[in-house]
Design a protein around this motif. Structure first.
Motif, PDB file in Angstrom:
ATOM      1  N   ARG A 126       0.831  -1.202   0.000  1.00 33.08           N
ATOM      2  CA  ARG A 126       0.000   0.000   0.000  1.00 33.08           C
ATOM      3  C   ARG A 126       0.871   1.259   0.000  1.00 33.08           C
ATOM      4  O   ARG A 126       0.624   2.204  -0.747  1.00 33.08           O
ATOM      5  CB  ARG A 126      -0.917  -0.038   1.222  1.00 33.08           C
ATOM      6  CG  ARG A 126      -1.905   1.066   1.291  1.00 33.08           C
ATOM      7  CD  ARG A 126      -2.807   0.856   2.537  1.00 33.08           C
ATOM      8  NE  ARG A 126      -3.725   1.928   2.675  1.00 33.08           N
ATOM      9  CZ  ARG A 126      -4.879   2.033   2.057  1.00 33.08           C
ATOM     10  NH1 ARG A 126      -5.271   1.089   1.226  1.00 33.08           N
ATOM     11  NH2 ARG A 126      -5.657   3.069   2.244  1.00 33.08           N
ATOM     12  N   ILE A 184       2.502   1.737  -3.427  1.00 30.51           N
ATOM     13  CA  ILE A 184       1.520   2.215  -4.407  1.00 30.51           C
ATOM     14  C   ILE A 184       1.267   3.704  -4.209  1.00 30.51           C
ATOM     15  O   ILE A 184       1.275   4.484  -5.175  1.00 30.51           O
ATOM     16  CB  ILE A 184       0.203   1.421  -4.303  1.00 30.51           C
ATOM     17  CG1 ILE A 184       0.417  -0.031  -4.733  1.00 30.51           C
ATOM     18  CG2 ILE A 184      -0.893   2.074  -5.146  1.00 30.51           C
ATOM     19  CD1 ILE A 184      -0.727  -0.971  -4.363  1.00 30.51           C
ATOM     20  N   ALA A 242       2.085   6.598  -6.858  1.00 33.36           N
ATOM     21  CA  ALA A 242       0.975   7.404  -7.378  1.00 33.36           C
ATOM     22  C   ALA A 242       1.218   8.890  -7.131  1.00 33.36           C
ATOM     23  O   ALA A 242       0.956   9.713  -8.017  1.00 33.36           O
ATOM     24  CB  ALA A 242      -0.340   6.963  -6.745  1.00 33.36           C
ATOM     25  N   PHE A 268      -2.689   2.480 -14.194  1.00 36.26           N
ATOM     26  CA  PHE A 268      -2.344   1.483 -13.186  1.00 36.26           C
ATOM     27  C   PHE A 268      -1.024   0.805 -13.556  1.00 36.26           C
ATOM     28  O   PHE A 268      -0.231   0.472 -12.690  1.00 36.26           O
ATOM     29  CB  PHE A 268      -3.444   0.430 -13.066  1.00 36.26           C
ATOM     30  CG  PHE A 268      -4.567   0.801 -12.128  1.00 36.26           C
ATOM     31  CD1 PHE A 268      -4.627   2.023 -11.480  1.00 36.26           C
ATOM     32  CD2 PHE A 268      -5.577  -0.109 -11.876  1.00 36.26           C
ATOM     33  CE1 PHE A 268      -5.661   2.345 -10.616  1.00 36.26           C
ATOM     34  CE2 PHE A 268      -6.618   0.199 -11.013  1.00 36.26           C
ATOM     35  CZ  PHE A 268      -6.663   1.419 -10.387  1.00 36.26           C
ATOM     36  N   ILE A 313       1.803   3.000 -12.450  1.00 35.12           N
ATOM     37  CA  ILE A 313       1.945   2.972 -10.988  1.00 35.12           C
ATOM     38  C   ILE A 313       2.538   1.642 -10.536  1.00 35.12           C
ATOM     39  O   ILE A 313       3.455   1.613  -9.707  1.00 35.12           O
ATOM     40  CB  ILE A 313       0.588   3.246 -10.305  1.00 35.12           C
ATOM     41  CG1 ILE A 313       0.127   4.675 -10.622  1.00 35.12           C
ATOM     42  CG2 ILE A 313       0.685   3.031  -8.794  1.00 35.12           C
ATOM     43  CD1 ILE A 313      -1.325   4.954 -10.279  1.00 35.12           C
ATOM     44  N   ALA A 314       2.036   0.538 -11.085  1.00 37.84           N
ATOM     45  CA  ALA A 314       2.542  -0.785 -10.710  1.00 37.84           C
ATOM     46  C   ALA A 314       4.022  -0.923 -11.063  1.00 37.84           C
ATOM     47  O   ALA A 314       4.816  -1.435 -10.255  1.00 37.84           O
ATOM     48  CB  ALA A 314       1.719  -1.870 -11.400  1.00 37.84           C
ATOM     49  N   ARG A 347      -0.100  -5.119 -10.973  1.00 37.92           N
ATOM     50  CA  ARG A 347      -1.156  -4.161 -11.293  1.00 37.92           C
ATOM     51  C   ARG A 347      -2.447  -4.483 -10.540  1.00 37.92           C
ATOM     52  O   ARG A 347      -3.177  -3.591 -10.134  1.00 37.92           O
ATOM     53  CB  ARG A 347      -1.377  -4.158 -12.795  1.00 37.92           C
ATOM     54  CG  ARG A 347      -2.431  -3.215 -13.258  1.00 37.92           C
ATOM     55  CD  ARG A 347      -2.554  -3.181 -14.742  1.00 37.92           C
ATOM     56  NE  ARG A 347      -2.635  -4.521 -15.294  1.00 37.92           N
ATOM     57  CZ  ARG A 347      -2.695  -4.806 -16.562  1.00 37.92           C
ATOM     58  NH1 ARG A 347      -2.682  -3.853 -17.449  1.00 37.92           N
ATOM     59  NH2 ARG A 347      -2.770  -6.047 -16.986  1.00 37.92           N
ATOM     60  N   SER A 404      -2.808  -5.404  -7.586  1.00 37.29           N
ATOM     61  CA  SER A 404      -2.763  -4.959  -6.186  1.00 37.29           C
ATOM     62  C   SER A 404      -3.437  -3.607  -6.003  1.00 37.29           C
ATOM     63  O   SER A 404      -3.966  -3.317  -4.928  1.00 37.29           O
ATOM     64  CB  SER A 404      -1.314  -4.841  -5.704  1.00 37.29           C
ATOM     65  OG  SER A 404      -0.690  -6.092  -5.684  1.00 37.29           O
ATOM     66  N   ILE A 405      -3.421  -2.791  -7.018  1.00 36.36           N
ATOM     67  CA  ILE A 405      -3.945  -1.425  -6.879  1.00 36.36           C
ATOM     68  C   ILE A 405      -5.451  -1.435  -6.635  1.00 36.36           C
ATOM     69  O   ILE A 405      -5.909  -0.872  -5.637  1.00 36.36           O
ATOM     70  CB  ILE A 405      -3.533  -0.549  -8.079  1.00 36.36           C
ATOM     71  CG1 ILE A 405      -2.007  -0.489  -8.177  1.00 36.36           C
ATOM     72  CG2 ILE A 405      -4.130   0.854  -7.937  1.00 36.36           C
ATOM     73  CD1 ILE A 405      -1.481   0.130  -9.458  1.00 36.36           C
ATOM     74  N   HIS A 452      -6.350  -2.790  -3.165  1.00 36.43           N
ATOM     75  CA  HIS A 452      -6.147  -1.861  -2.053  1.00 36.43           C
ATOM     76  C   HIS A 452      -7.093  -0.667  -2.091  1.00 36.43           C
ATOM     77  O   HIS A 452      -7.530  -0.182  -1.044  1.00 36.43           O
ATOM     78  CB  HIS A 452      -4.712  -1.317  -2.057  1.00 36.43           C
ATOM     79  CG  HIS A 452      -3.695  -2.276  -1.544  1.00 36.43           C
ATOM     80  ND1 HIS A 452      -3.537  -2.553  -0.209  1.00 36.43           N
ATOM     81  CD2 HIS A 452      -2.775  -3.022  -2.196  1.00 36.43           C
ATOM     82  CE1 HIS A 452      -2.564  -3.424  -0.041  1.00 36.43           C
ATOM     83  NE2 HIS A 452      -2.086  -3.729  -1.233  1.00 36.43           N
ATOM     84  N   LYS A 493      -9.238   3.853  -9.612  1.00 38.59           N
ATOM     85  CA  LYS A 493      -8.280   4.960  -9.719  1.00 38.59           C
ATOM     86  C   LYS A 493      -8.719   6.172  -8.892  1.00 38.59           C
ATOM     87  O   LYS A 493      -7.889   6.833  -8.265  1.00 38.59           O
ATOM     88  CB  LYS A 493      -8.099   5.335 -11.193  1.00 38.59           C
ATOM     89  CG  LYS A 493      -6.902   6.214 -11.467  1.00 38.59           C
ATOM     90  CD  LYS A 493      -6.719   6.341 -12.974  1.00 38.59           C
ATOM     91  CE  LYS A 493      -5.750   7.402 -13.362  1.00 38.59           C
ATOM     92  NZ  LYS A 493      -5.674   7.601 -14.810  1.00 38.59           N
ATOM     93  N   LEU A 519      -7.864   5.526  -5.351  1.00 43.03           N
ATOM     94  CA  LEU A 519      -6.432   5.761  -5.151  1.00 43.03           C
ATOM     95  C   LEU A 519      -6.150   7.254  -5.058  1.00 43.03           C
ATOM     96  O   LEU A 519      -5.412   7.703  -4.168  1.00 43.03           O
ATOM     97  CB  LEU A 519      -5.624   5.134  -6.287  1.00 43.03           C
ATOM     98  CG  LEU A 519      -4.121   5.402  -6.291  1.00 43.03           C
ATOM     99  CD1 LEU A 519      -3.458   4.924  -4.999  1.00 43.03           C
ATOM    100  CD2 LEU A 519      -3.472   4.738  -7.510  1.00 43.03           C
TER     101      LEU A 519
END
Length: 188
Positions: free
Chosen positions: A13, A16, A20, A34, A37-38, A45, A47-48, A51, A55, A58
């Motif tokens: 987390r 990420i 981000a 994503f 970010i990954a 990818r 995981s985003i 969590h 988007k 996030l």
């Protein structure tokens, strides 16, 4: 075993969010995927959304996290001169770059981040009102108008400084703020 899994979840987390923040500040919300970010975070990818849901989820976490970080650096009840120092530090923060980059997207009426950004500005204005209550401002100064002016000035100064740092003397900006608002900044 459960503790190790929780540590890995928290670390994922954190990675990420850090990726981000950096990518949203550099490329904006719409241009960051994503996959970007990954790759930056070094995680999968999938995981985003696990969590953060999506988007926008996030983004909300990023803005909340950065706002809390900024506000933690300027406690309520601080001496006004200290508050001016905090304002000047805020201009230099990486979080301010994020806020400034996202502003260009948030002004579009159809922007998916408009509402989130409006909440961010409301929180920044509330923090300004807490630092400079009406009794600390020159007579006749509306605290809400002062908060709007201050937040706008900080974001505007930051944008100018990022675009042309050689043309923006932040010490002179601080002196100008002190000269323009001496009653507010000399209160104890």
């Amino acid at each position: 075993m459960a503790t190790r899994r929780m540590e890995q979840t928290q670390e994922s987390r954190r990675l990420i969010l850090a990726a981000a923040v950096e990518l949203f500040a550099e490329k904006g919300y719409r241009q960051t995927s994503f996959v970007d970010i990954a790759d930056k975070a070094g995680i999968s990818r999938g995981s985003i959304p696990w969590h953060f849901g999506n988007k926008l989820g996030l983004l909300e976490e990023v803005l909340d996290d950065q706002l809390q970080s900024v506000l933690a650096g300027s406690p309520p009840g601080a001496h006004p001169a200290d508050s001016l120092d905090q304002v000047m530090r805020f201009i230099r923060l990486p979080a301010t770059r994020l806020f400034t980059t996202l502003l260009s997207e948030a002004v579009d009426v159809d922007s998916p981040i408009r509402e989130h950004y409006a909440r961010l500005h409301a929180a920044l204005r509330q923090a300004a009102r807490a630092r400079w209550p009406s009794e600390a401002l020159p007579a006749g100064t509306d605290p809400e108008a002062f908060a709007v002016l201050l937040v706008g000035a900080v974001i505007g100064v930051h944008a100018q400084w990022r675009v042309a740092p050689e043309a923006v003397d932040l010490q002179a900006v601080q002196a100008a703020l002190r000269a323009l608002f001496p009653a507010a900044l000399e209160q104890t």
